[in-house]
Scaffold this motif. Structure first.
Motif, PDB file in Angstrom:
ATOM      1  N   HIS A 136       0.708  -1.285  -0.138  1.00 32.84           N
ATOM      2  CA  HIS A 136      -0.105   0.014   0.061  1.00 32.84           C
ATOM      3  C   HIS A 136       0.821   1.407  -0.145  1.00 32.84           C
ATOM      4  O   HIS A 136       0.600   2.172   0.736  1.00 32.84           O
ATOM      5  N   LEU A 137       1.965   1.197  -0.793  1.00 32.52           N
ATOM      6  CA  LEU A 137       2.856   2.538  -0.999  1.00 32.52           C
ATOM      7  C   LEU A 137       2.845   2.742  -2.437  1.00 32.52           C
ATOM      8  O   LEU A 137       3.627   3.730  -2.629  1.00 32.52           O
ATOM      9  N   GLY A 138       1.976   2.437  -3.189  1.00 33.93           N
ATOM     10  CA  GLY A 138       2.107   2.785  -4.726  1.00 33.93           C
ATOM     11  C   GLY A 138       3.198   2.130  -5.291  1.00 33.93           C
ATOM     12  O   GLY A 138       2.924   1.292  -6.225  1.00 33.93           O
ATOM     13  N   SER A 139       4.504   2.778  -5.181  1.00 35.36           N
ATOM     14  CA  SER A 139       5.558   2.401  -5.949  1.00 35.36           C
ATOM     15  C   SER A 139       6.025   0.817  -5.459  1.00 35.36           C
ATOM     16  O   SER A 139       5.603   0.392  -4.451  1.00 35.36           O
ATOM     17  N   ALA A 140       6.620   0.181  -6.466  1.00 34.69           N
ATOM     18  CA  ALA A 140       6.932  -1.153  -6.203  1.00 34.69           C
ATOM     19  C   ALA A 140       8.024  -1.124  -5.136  1.00 34.69           C
ATOM     20  O   ALA A 140       8.989  -0.280  -4.878  1.00 34.69           O
ATOM     21  N   PRO A 141       8.181  -2.267  -4.233  1.00 35.36           N
ATOM     22  CA  PRO A 141       9.140  -2.168  -3.158  1.00 35.36           C
ATOM     23  C   PRO A 141      10.587  -2.495  -3.708  1.00 35.36           C
ATOM     24  O   PRO A 141      10.798  -3.068  -4.712  1.00 35.36           O
ATOM     25  N   THR A 142      11.393  -1.676  -3.023  1.00 38.15           N
ATOM     26  CA  THR A 142      12.724  -1.551  -3.050  1.00 38.15           C
ATOM     27  C   THR A 142      13.572  -2.271  -1.685  1.00 38.15           C
ATOM     28  O   THR A 142      12.924  -2.035  -0.812  1.00 38.15           O
ATOM     29  N   GLY A 143      14.642  -2.700  -2.052  1.00 39.87           N
ATOM     30  CA  GLY A 143      15.393  -2.994  -0.938  1.00 39.87           C
ATOM     31  C   GLY A 143      15.375  -4.637  -0.385  1.00 39.87           C
ATOM     32  O   GLY A 143      15.506  -5.127   0.639  1.00 39.87           O
ATOM     33  N   PHE A 144      14.438  -5.394  -1.357  1.00 38.03           N
ATOM     34  CA  PHE A 144      13.937  -6.635  -1.157  1.00 38.03           C
ATOM     35  C   PHE A 144      14.635  -7.598  -2.116  1.00 38.03           C
ATOM     36  O   PHE A 144      14.387  -7.403  -3.445  1.00 38.03           O
ATOM     37  N   ASP A 145      14.963  -8.903  -1.577  1.00 43.17           N
ATOM     38  CA  ASP A 145      15.579  -9.904  -2.581  1.00 43.17           C
ATOM     39  C   ASP A 145      14.371 -10.501  -3.186  1.00 43.17           C
ATOM     40  O   ASP A 145      14.543 -11.058  -4.288  1.00 43.17           O
ATOM     41  N   TYR A 146      13.148 -10.475  -2.440  1.00 50.26           N
ATOM     42  CA  TYR A 146      11.793 -11.180  -3.064  1.00 50.26           C
ATOM     43  C   TYR A 146      10.650 -10.321  -2.521  1.00 50.26           C
ATOM     44  O   TYR A 146      10.721  -9.654  -1.456  1.00 50.26           O
ATOM     45  N   SER A 147       9.773 -10.040  -3.181  1.00 56.53           N
ATOM     46  CA  SER A 147       8.520  -9.196  -2.799  1.00 56.53           C
ATOM     47  C   SER A 147       7.483  -9.887  -3.577  1.00 56.53           C
ATOM     48  O   SER A 147       7.598 -10.194  -4.606  1.00 56.53           O
TER      49      SER A 147
END
Length: 516
Positions: free
Chosen positions: A124-135
């Motif tokens: 729920h933050l709009g932009s795709a997750p960053t900082g994750f090896d898997y999302s």
């Protein structure tokens, strides 16, 4: 010489390094402490939460953890960055734009330190997750996700519809799959395991459908709060009696309506329209009918969350991971479950801002029991980094409470700063800021009014009596205003009221990352 030289010596690679803890950060959405049996309350025997309680009983229960901006996306942004909304840039859900994923977050710092990182569930933050090896995060329904037929975005690229399971079960399945099959078992992990439930519109798993259907559940003591002395609250749109809509109540549209008319019917109440399922249901009877439908579905959703937490705790035990894994359960904020006659959050009252926070770490020798320190969600990131032995960046505004959790720190802060920006939609809550200390709370509503509220939390824990301007409270009011200004200076909240109103008025379109 070779044999002699090798006796009792190890190469740098062979020297045993301290084993860094795994992190399992479990978060739900809109979970009130009043709906967790470890915290007591009206429903502790009716709707117990044994698996969340297990974390608390085997570790520590924090009673005074607070949200700095009680709304879903901004709270998540504050948790990720360790910074207040006005610094990380994500300060409201409605017309607030997308989270800037290029900025520093604690998952990125874990990743850089050699941890394997993952986020699964609600984002729920709009932009795709960053900082994750898997999302794998929910992207349908404007990024909120849905309880059934949820659509996920995997690794920022692939859209995956999931229709077999309720979303709470699906998130658990995905978390267990990653833990057992997807991660590199030679690395420590940091997993953010995040549920949609118990967020509105409260569609529980069908297996809980018959729970409590044969009886009425108790109402909170403040259910009939008159809101006297609370001018900002008197025009709110999150009232149990008026603003729960037909969709919330699972009331089907009348026959013969067009699709557009059906949608309009299901939204009745969102903009303060009055509605009743039939004309004979009015007044107090209508309010109680809506509350019973609401609280039962809410608690059913909570039961599903607790059950799926238990599955992952069992996995940690069965695989020997429990001893060296920090397990945290929290929610992105609190929630009104009938207190003051309300649902939802946003307001700086206790039920809305107080976050559940229980923590277990067997190897870490946590101070067992209950902690009463005033902690906020910007403190989560530095605390997790500190437990993992990762340097906490100087620009994080939160502070690590690791030593508090291990019983070594007696010099913790006495207050925290709160700020809510969104208006008028949803729920028509006046933007406001304030300070909460161990004993008092002072709130300033500023958008289209200039109203203050003061509460003595020891004498009036339910916040029924606004003491602002009353004789005998001049000195404490003046002291709190000075401390409030000091906190605003500390957190770089150097904006005029005109600038704050402009932040509320800003309409920034959300993209929901990669077009999804």
């Amino acid at each position: 010489m070779l044999a002699l030289g090798s006796v009792g010596c190890k190469s740098a690679k062979e020297v045993e390094q301290p084993k860094r803890p795994n992190i399992l950060f479990i978060m739900s959405d809109d979970h009130s402490t009043g709906a967790i049996s470890a915290y007591g309350g009206l429903y502790q025997d009716i709707a117990p939460t044994p698996n969340i309680d297990r974390i608390a009983n085997e570790g520590i229960r924090f009673d005074n953890v607070y949200c700095t901006n009680a709304i879903c996306g901004p709270s998540r942004a504050a948790i990720l960055t360790g910074k207040y909304s006005h610094i990380n840039g994500f300060y409201k859900n409605e017309s607030g734009g997308d989270f800037d994923g290029s900025q520093q977050t604690f998952p990125k710092l874990f990743q850089q330190a050699g941890y394997q990182t993952a986020v699964i569930g609600k984002w729920h933050l709009g932009s795709a997750p960053t900082g994750f090896d898997y999302s794998k995060v929910m992207v349908n329904h404007g990024g909120q996700g849905t309880y059934f037929n949820t659509v996920y975005l995997e690794n920022g690229r692939d859209t995956i519809p999931e229709g077999q399971f309720h979303s709470t079960t699906q998130v658990a399945n995905d978390a267990l799959k990653w833990l057992s099959q997807g991660r590199d078992q030679d690395k420590p992990f940091m997993l953010m395991y995040q549920f949609k439930a118990p967020h509105r519109p409260w569609y529980p798993d069908e297996k809980y459908a018959d729970l409590w259907e044969d009886k009425d559940l108790p109402v909170p003591a403040t259910f009939e709060d008159s809101w006297e002395g609370k001018l900002a609250l008197q025009d709110n749109w999150q009232r149990i009696d008026k603003n729960l809509n037909p969709k919330d109540m699972k009331v089907a549209p009348p026959a013969g309506l067009s699709k557009k008319e059906e949608n309009a019917f299901l939204k009745l109440g969102n903009r303060n329209e009055f509605w009743t399922p039939h004309d004979s249901l009015q007044g107090d009877a209508l309010k109680h009918w809506k509350f019973q439908r609401y609280i039962k579905d809410y608690l059913k959703c909570v039961k599903g969350v607790d059950e799926q937490i238990g599955r992952v705790l069992d996995y940690l035990d069965e695989t020997g991971l429990a001893e060296n894994t920090i397990v945290i359960y929290t929610s992105d904020q609190g929630f009104f479950i009938g207190e003051h006659g309300l649902f939802d959050k946003r307001l700086m009252y206790e039920e809305s801002t107080r976050m559940p926070f229980v923590m277990r770490y067997p190897k870490g020798k946590l101070a067992q029991g209950v902690n009463k320190n005033v902690i906020s969600n910007v403190d989560f990131a530095p605390t997790l980094l500190d437990f993992a032995g990762i340097d906490v960046p100087m620009d994080m505004q939160g502070r690590s409470f690791r030593q508090v959790a291990t019983g070594q720190d007696r010099s913790w802060r006495d207050s925290y700063y709160y700020h809510y920006y969104e208006f008028p939609f949803w729920h028509h809550i006046q933007p406001h800021y304030g300070i909460r200390t161990k004993d008092y709370k002072l709130i300033h509503f500023y958008y289209s009014m200039d109203e203050w509220e003061l509460y003595d939390l020891n004498a009036d824990p339910d916040e029924l009596n606004n003491l602002y301007g009353k004789a005998g409270y001049e000195e404490i009011t003046a002291k709190l205003k000075v401390e409030l200004t000091q906190l605003q200076d500390e957190y770089q909240m150097d904006k005029s009221l005109e600038e704050l109103r402009a932040m509320t008025d800003a309409r920034i379109k959300r993209v929901y990352g990669n077009g999804h």
